[in-house]
Design a protein around this motif. Structure first.
Motif, PDB file in Angstrom:
ATOM      1  N   ASN A 136       0.859  -1.182   0.000  1.00 21.35           N
ATOM      2  CA  ASN A 136       0.000   0.000   0.000  1.00 21.35           C
ATOM      3  C   ASN A 136       0.897   1.233   0.000  1.00 21.35           C
ATOM      4  N   GLU A 137       0.836   2.009  -1.075  1.00 19.77           N
ATOM      5  CA  GLU A 137       1.749   3.129  -1.253  1.00 19.77           C
ATOM      6  C   GLU A 137       1.651   4.149  -0.116  1.00 19.77           C
ATOM      7  N   VAL A 138       0.440   4.417   0.353  1.00 18.15           N
ATOM      8  CA  VAL A 138       0.245   5.395   1.422  1.00 18.15           C
ATOM      9  C   VAL A 138       0.780   4.861   2.746  1.00 18.15           C
ATOM     10  N   LEU A 139       0.414   3.622   3.083  1.00 16.42           N
ATOM     11  CA  LEU A 139       0.902   3.028   4.324  1.00 16.42           C
ATOM     12  C   LEU A 139       2.419   2.857   4.300  1.00 16.42           C
ATOM     13  N   ASN A 140       2.973   2.674   3.119  1.00 12.95           N
ATOM     14  CA  ASN A 140       4.425   2.545   2.997  1.00 12.95           C
ATOM     15  C   ASN A 140       5.119   3.839   3.416  1.00 12.95           C
ATOM     16  N   VAL A 141       4.559   4.979   3.005  1.00 13.52           N
ATOM     17  CA  VAL A 141       5.122   6.275   3.388  1.00 13.52           C
ATOM     18  C   VAL A 141       5.024   6.473   4.897  1.00 13.52           C
ATOM     19  N   ILE A 142       3.877   6.120   5.475  1.00 13.01           N
ATOM     20  CA  ILE A 142       3.682   6.281   6.913  1.00 13.01           C
ATOM     21  C   ILE A 142       4.598   5.332   7.678  1.00 13.01           C
ATOM     22  N   LEU A 143       4.769   4.104   7.169  1.00 13.13           N
ATOM     23  CA  LEU A 143       5.676   3.147   7.796  1.00 13.13           C
ATOM     24  C   LEU A 143       7.104   3.674   7.804  1.00 13.13           C
ATOM     25  N   LYS A 144       7.519   4.299   6.695  1.00 15.45           N
ATOM     26  CA  LYS A 144       8.865   4.869   6.619  1.00 15.45           C
ATOM     27  C   LYS A 144       9.032   5.985   7.661  1.00 15.45           C
TER      28      LYS A 144
END
Length: 335
Positions: A136-144
């Protein structure tokens, strides 16, 4: 020694008594995919080709219509603006083209119960990857952002336990028992709903005839190379697969001091061996880590509080204005 405990053995102490080759020779060979990478900036790539095409068309039209209308200053300005825009776009594409790969492997050694002139040992190997990319592109940013603000590192630490018996008489390997790791079970590589309680034991014979451990999904759980032979789509979609072996250069002992440095306590990884070979029936023993999904739970909770519990967002530009809020939220978790 209690029947239920494992005692950590210092790496130097172990190799002084035995030898370093035992540790390197039993390090599991893994396969990783060259297709494991961060989300690419496809929109920038599309815009690059669009502007490049427009630039060529403009130059062609200017050439053919030069006798009717041509302004040198306007021509130069448009060419420069379009060229600079294309340069920035292609730089963004190149920067987003980030491959994820193994960097090195750490190891911890634990000694268990002694029996029949042999000592039970568990070699816990930690293949380290340069990062991981949530589908999930959005969750990936938040995870980072979570990794950056809380853990202070984006490396991904995986775990493979190897159980064996060493002879007390000649200090050689008496028996290799098997492996214990998070088994990906043939699930799709980009499946968001990974099961981190999928620990499974496999006897050592499973690794015969170059049946290496392959990275099974984006969360870097593992499955056997032979599993890939029955999963045609994954085998070919994520090819080429690269063999990664460990040696004295890239296999390193994991110390308590280094654990503190990388905030080990915030990674919710259980170091102590999870099986008890002296109880028998290793295939029937299980392990569940109640904190296994803590990082994903924190990321989902942050999304729900800041964006909304029922809101579906697919593009990162939709949360661009909230990135500072996410950073502050994660900073507050450690304060």
């Amino acid at each position: 020694m209690s029947d239920s405990e494992w005692i950590k053995v210092e790496f130097q102490e172990f190799i002084n008594e035995y030898r370093k080759d035992i540790v390197t020779e039993n390090a599991p060979v893994i396969l990783y995919s060259k297709r494991d990478k961060e989300h690419e900036a496809y929109s920038s790539l599309v815009a690059f080709f669009f502007i490049a095409g427009f630039l060529l068309i403009y130059i062609a039209l200017s050439y053919f219509l030069a006798s009717m209308f041509f302004n040198l200053i306007l021509f130069i300005v448009i060419i420069i603006v379009l060229f600079i825009s294309d340069v920035f776009l292609i730089i963004n594409v190149i920067k987003s083209n980030v491959y994820i790969k193994p960097l090195e492997c750490w190891v911890e050694i634990y000694q268990g119960r002694s029996e029949s002139n042999s000592d039970l040992y568990c070699f816990t190997y930690y293949p380290i990857f340069s990062g991981k990319c949530h589908p999930n592109e959005v969750l990936n940013v938040i995870l980072k952002l979570y990794q950056d603000q809380v853990i202070k590192s984006k490396i991904d630490i995986t775990q493979i336990e190897v159980y064996l018996k060493l002879s007390q008489e000649d200090l050689q390997i008496k028996e290799r028992l098997g492996f214990f790791f998070q088994y990906a079970e043939g699930r799709p590589f980009k499946d968001e709903n990974v099961n981190r309680d999928s620990w499974k034991y496999f006897p050592y014979e499973q690794s015969g005839i170059e049946n290496y451990l392959a990275v099974g999904n984006w969360d870097h759980q593992y499955e056997w190379r032979n599993d890939l032979e029955f999963d045609f789509d994954k085998l070919h979609e994520y090819a080429p697969w690269v063999i990664q072996r460990w040696n004295e250069v890239n296999l390193k002992p994991l110390t308590g001091e280094y654990k503190k440095k990388i905030n080990w306590n915030l990674r919710y990884i259980e170091s102590t061996p999870k099986l008890k070979p002296w109880e028998g029936n290793l295939e029937n023993q299980s392990y569940i880590n109640p904190m296994a999904n803590k990082d994903i739970e924190i990321v989902n909770e942050a999304f729900a509080k800041i964006i909304g519990p029922d809101k579906e967002v697919k593009k990162t530009k939709a949360i661009k204005d909230e990135l500072g809020i996410f950073k502050a939220y994660f900073r507050d978790l450690t304060s």
